[in-house]
Design a protein around this motif. Structure first.
Motif, PDB file in Angstrom:
ATOM      1  N   LEU A 142      37.055  32.182  35.133  1.00 19.75           N
ATOM      2  CA  LEU A 142      36.094  32.045  36.336  1.00 19.75           C
ATOM      3  C   LEU A 142      36.419  33.153  37.251  1.00 19.75           C
ATOM      4  O   LEU A 142      35.674  33.590  38.032  1.00 19.75           O
ATOM      5  CB  LEU A 142      35.602  30.652  36.633  1.00 19.75           C
ATOM      6  CG  LEU A 142      34.546  30.566  37.587  1.00 19.75           C
ATOM      7  CD1 LEU A 142      33.263  31.219  37.000  1.00 19.75           C
ATOM      8  CD2 LEU A 142      34.149  29.168  37.871  1.00 19.75           C
ATOM      9  N   ALA A 143      37.638  32.596  37.672  1.00 14.79           N
ATOM     10  CA  ALA A 143      38.160  33.461  39.065  1.00 14.79           C
ATOM     11  C   ALA A 143      38.067  34.907  38.856  1.00 14.79           C
ATOM     12  O   ALA A 143      37.589  35.629  39.718  1.00 14.79           O
ATOM     13  CB  ALA A 143      39.877  33.058  39.213  1.00 14.79           C
ATOM     14  N   HIS A 144      38.710  35.435  37.524  1.00 13.36           N
ATOM     15  CA  HIS A 144      38.438  36.939  37.364  1.00 13.36           C
ATOM     16  C   HIS A 144      37.024  37.205  37.301  1.00 13.36           C
ATOM     17  O   HIS A 144      36.724  38.222  37.732  1.00 13.36           O
ATOM     18  CB  HIS A 144      39.256  37.205  36.168  1.00 13.36           C
ATOM     19  CG  HIS A 144      40.778  37.030  36.163  1.00 13.36           C
ATOM     20  ND1 HIS A 144      41.483  38.240  37.026  1.00 13.36           N
ATOM     21  CD2 HIS A 144      41.612  36.027  35.943  1.00 13.36           C
ATOM     22  CE1 HIS A 144      42.899  37.949  37.017  1.00 13.36           C
ATOM     23  NE2 HIS A 144      42.863  36.478  36.251  1.00 13.36           N
ATOM     24  N   ARG A 145      36.323  36.291  36.786  1.00 14.15           N
ATOM     25  CA  ARG A 145      34.861  36.531  36.826  1.00 14.15           C
ATOM     26  C   ARG A 145      34.337  36.627  38.209  1.00 14.15           C
ATOM     27  O   ARG A 145      33.406  37.752  38.530  1.00 14.15           O
ATOM     28  CB  ARG A 145      34.087  35.675  35.864  1.00 14.15           C
ATOM     29  CG  ARG A 145      32.617  35.646  35.961  1.00 14.15           C
ATOM     30  CD  ARG A 145      31.875  36.813  35.017  1.00 14.15           C
ATOM     31  NE  ARG A 145      31.975  36.462  33.855  1.00 14.15           N
ATOM     32  CZ  ARG A 145      31.106  35.595  33.006  1.00 14.15           C
ATOM     33  NH1 ARG A 145      29.933  35.484  33.510  1.00 14.15           N
ATOM     34  NH2 ARG A 145      31.344  35.446  31.662  1.00 14.15           N
ATOM     35  N   MET A 146      34.258  35.766  39.051  1.00 14.82           N
ATOM     36  CA  MET A 146      33.809  36.019  40.388  1.00 14.82           C
ATOM     37  C   MET A 146      34.435  36.845  41.084  1.00 14.82           C
ATOM     38  O   MET A 146      33.535  37.626  41.974  1.00 14.82           O
ATOM     39  CB  MET A 146      33.876  34.354  40.944  1.00 14.82           C
ATOM     40  CG  MET A 146      33.197  33.202  40.170  1.00 14.82           C
ATOM     41  SD  MET A 146      33.449  31.590  41.062  1.00 14.82           S
ATOM     42  CE  MET A 146      32.871  31.749  42.652  1.00 14.82           C
ATOM     43  N   TRP A 147      35.540  37.077  41.071  1.00 14.91           N
ATOM     44  CA  TRP A 147      36.270  38.045  42.029  1.00 14.91           C
ATOM     45  C   TRP A 147      35.892  39.657  41.548  1.00 14.91           C
ATOM     46  O   TRP A 147      36.037  40.482  42.384  1.00 14.91           O
ATOM     47  CB  TRP A 147      37.745  37.862  41.872  1.00 14.91           C
ATOM     48  CG  TRP A 147      38.225  36.666  42.587  1.00 14.91           C
ATOM     49  CD1 TRP A 147      37.500  36.151  43.686  1.00 14.91           C
ATOM     50  CD2 TRP A 147      39.374  36.023  42.415  1.00 14.91           C
ATOM     51  NE1 TRP A 147      38.278  35.015  44.263  1.00 14.91           N
ATOM     52  CE2 TRP A 147      39.362  34.991  43.506  1.00 14.91           C
ATOM     53  CE3 TRP A 147      40.416  36.335  41.734  1.00 14.91           C
ATOM     54  CZ2 TRP A 147      40.554  34.037  43.461  1.00 14.91           C
ATOM     55  CZ3 TRP A 147      41.568  35.282  41.694  1.00 14.91           C
ATOM     56  CH2 TRP A 147      41.237  34.247  42.640  1.00 14.91           C
ATOM     57  N   SER A 148      35.214  39.757  40.431  1.00 15.12           N
ATOM     58  CA  SER A 148      34.872  41.060  39.873  1.00 15.12           C
ATOM     59  C   SER A 148      33.447  41.180  40.607  1.00 15.12           C
ATOM     60  O   SER A 148      32.738  42.484  40.201  1.00 15.12           O
ATOM     61  CB  SER A 148      34.734  41.101  38.459  1.00 15.12           C
ATOM     62  OG  SER A 148      33.635  40.379  37.675  1.00 15.12           O
ATOM     63  N   GLY A 149      32.633  40.373  40.952  1.00 21.69           N
ATOM     64  CA  GLY A 149      31.339  40.428  41.388  1.00 21.69           C
ATOM     65  C   GLY A 149      30.365  40.048  40.314  1.00 21.69           C
ATOM     66  O   GLY A 149      29.239  40.150  40.492  1.00 21.69           O
ATOM     67  N   GLU A 150      30.744  39.823  39.220  1.00 20.41           N
ATOM     68  CA  GLU A 150      29.868  39.476  37.950  1.00 20.41           C
ATOM     69  C   GLU A 150      29.442  38.066  38.309  1.00 20.41           C
ATOM     70  O   GLU A 150      30.190  37.121  38.484  1.00 20.41           O
ATOM     71  CB  GLU A 150      30.697  39.428  36.707  1.00 20.41           C
ATOM     72  CG  GLU A 150      30.105  39.109  35.388  1.00 20.41           C
ATOM     73  CD  GLU A 150      28.789  39.819  35.098  1.00 20.41           C
ATOM     74  OE1 GLU A 150      27.898  39.299  35.079  1.00 20.41           O
ATOM     75  OE2 GLU A 150      29.233  41.043  35.100  1.00 20.41           O
ATOM     76  N   ASP A 151      28.137  38.102  38.321  1.00 15.76           N
ATOM     77  CA  ASP A 151      27.351  36.713  38.638  1.00 15.76           C
ATOM     78  C   ASP A 151      26.455  36.196  37.334  1.00 15.76           C
ATOM     79  O   ASP A 151      25.386  35.610  37.156  1.00 15.76           O
ATOM     80  CB  ASP A 151      26.417  36.698  39.621  1.00 15.76           C
ATOM     81  CG  ASP A 151      25.205  37.736  39.675  1.00 15.76           C
ATOM     82  OD1 ASP A 151      25.118  38.395  38.678  1.00 15.76           O
ATOM     83  OD2 ASP A 151      24.312  37.689  40.433  1.00 15.76           O
ATOM     84  N   SER A 152      26.627  36.759  35.952  1.00 22.51           N
ATOM     85  CA  SER A 152      25.901  36.408  34.887  1.00 22.51           C
ATOM     86  C   SER A 152      26.456  35.016  34.639  1.00 22.51           C
ATOM     87  O   SER A 152      27.568  34.346  34.949  1.00 22.51           O
ATOM     88  CB  SER A 152      26.230  37.197  33.585  1.00 22.51           C
ATOM     89  OG  SER A 152      27.641  37.104  33.378  1.00 22.51           O
ATOM     90  N   PRO A 153      25.798  34.044  33.719  1.00 22.88           N
ATOM     91  CA  PRO A 153      26.045  32.689  33.265  1.00 22.88           C
ATOM     92  C   PRO A 153      27.430  32.590  32.840  1.00 22.88           C
ATOM     93  O   PRO A 153      27.892  33.501  32.024  1.00 22.88           O
ATOM     94  CB  PRO A 153      24.884  32.128  32.502  1.00 22.88           C
ATOM     95  CG  PRO A 153      23.674  33.197  32.818  1.00 22.88           C
ATOM     96  CD  PRO A 153      24.203  34.285  33.181  1.00 22.88           C
ATOM     97  N   PHE A 154      28.117  31.581  33.315  1.00 31.01           N
ATOM     98  CA  PHE A 154      29.631  31.389  32.709  1.00 31.01           C
ATOM     99  C   PHE A 154      29.545  30.048  32.125  1.00 31.01           C
ATOM    100  O   PHE A 154      29.053  29.052  32.617  1.00 31.01           O
ATOM    101  CB  PHE A 154      30.497  31.162  33.850  1.00 31.01           C
ATOM    102  CG  PHE A 154      31.897  31.028  33.422  1.00 31.01           C
ATOM    103  CD1 PHE A 154      32.789  31.998  33.069  1.00 31.01           C
ATOM    104  CD2 PHE A 154      32.415  29.649  33.516  1.00 31.01           C
ATOM    105  CE1 PHE A 154      34.126  31.866  32.605  1.00 31.01           C
ATOM    106  CE2 PHE A 154      33.510  29.280  33.130  1.00 31.01           C
ATOM    107  CZ  PHE A 154      34.486  30.305  32.731  1.00 31.01           C
TER     108      PHE A 154
END
Length: 317
Positions: A142-154
């Protein structure tokens, strides 16, 4: 070699009213003499069996906020946040906020958690080992997802988020470096290889045999995913004895460099004193000239700046 310090004891001689002043002194000294990072312990109660269980304990991220406001260069992080103490998105938000307010100097330090008596006393979740590692992987993904600016459902093993959006994004690029604290060979070291910029190992008093074994196993996991071991900042936490001289500290660090360690985190047995700080300052020039043995010619120096390495598609999101 990089040197950091851990502020793991909050029972200052001046008592609670002197805590802020003493912490300001420690972080100002770290800035002045050129330490890499000031780490704080992330616990709710005292867990050191050699200390009184009733000693003062400050909350980690509030403390890091104070340290950020009183420093300019040294990096800041928790060594290491137990995965059960905060919801995954809350921990990531705390680290992101620290990174923004410190000008890009934050670490995400995370561990599986080990202080079950702390959980029993204070209430944070303390699931069994399999679930702890599943929750750790949730946080790391989740950290790598959020820090990339990706906001699709996790959807992770234990968290389901409709829009995990991080705003503001971190200032450090491409994201705050991630440190995983722990020695586990079956679950922890594979997570280090796949997700982390750094790891922290224990100083087991057996001539370095355990550290060599852990680094060999980590190297195997790195090869499996095509990642150089030199991309990972390998650190060890070491007790600084009250009577230890600067020459003894240099010799101790030289031993770790020979094992392949590039970063030593010093922990005194109590609050930092002027004497222990003087010892550290006297040893630093020689310690900086040490190089971890198998890291020569690799990317091991990438954490000398506040820029973490790109992962090149290694991390699944």
């Amino acid at each position: 070699m990089r040197i950091s310090i851990s502020v793991a004891h909050d029972a200052w001689p001046e008592g609670p009213r002197g805590s802020a002043r003493q912490l300001e002194r420690v972080v100002a000294t770290a800035d002045e003499i050129g330490l890499d990072t000031v780490w704080v312990a992330d616990h709710l109660t005292r867990t050191d069996p050699t200390r009184s269980p009733d000693e003062a304990v400050l909350e980690a991220y509030t403390t890091l906020g104070l340290l950020a406001s009183r420093s300019e260069r040294v990096r800041l992080g928790a060594m290491a946040s137990p995965v059960g103490n905060r919801a995954a998105d809350l921990l990531i938000k705390a680290v992101t906020t620290l990174d923004v307010l410190s000008g890009g100097r934050a670490w995400l330090g995370i561990g599986a958690g080990y202080a079950d008596h702390e959980a029993a006393a204070m209430g944070p979740p303390a699931p069994g080992a399999p679930e702890r590692f599943e929750r750790m992987e949730d946080v790391l993904r989740l950290a790598h997802r959020m820090w990339s600016g990706e906001d699709s459902p996790f959807r992770g093993a234990h968290c389901d988020l409709a829009r995990p959006y991080a705003s503001p994004l971190p200032l450090s690029g491409p994201h705050p470096p991630v440190l995983i604290g722990g020695n586990g060979e079956a679950r922890m070291l594979p997570l280090v290889a796949r997700y982390a910029d750094a790891c922290n190992l224990l100083d087991v008093p057996n001539g370095g045999a355990t550290i060599r074994r852990k680094l060999d196993i980590l190297a195997v996991h790195c090869r499996k995913i095509g990642r150089p071991l030199g991309d990972i900042d390998t650190s060890v936490s070491v007790r600084l004895r009250p009577e230890e001289s600067a020459d003894e500290l240099v010799a101790h660090c030289r031993h770790f460099a020979g094992l392949g360690i590039g970063h030593v985190v010093l922990m005194p047995g109590g609050p930092w004193t002027e004497a222990s700080t003087r010892t550290l300052a006297a040893a630093l020039p020689a310690v900086r000239g040490l190089h971890r043995e198998e890291a020569a010619g690799t990317k091991a120096a990438h954490l000398d700046t506040h820029r973490a390495p790109a992962f090149g598609g290694v991390v699944p999101v």
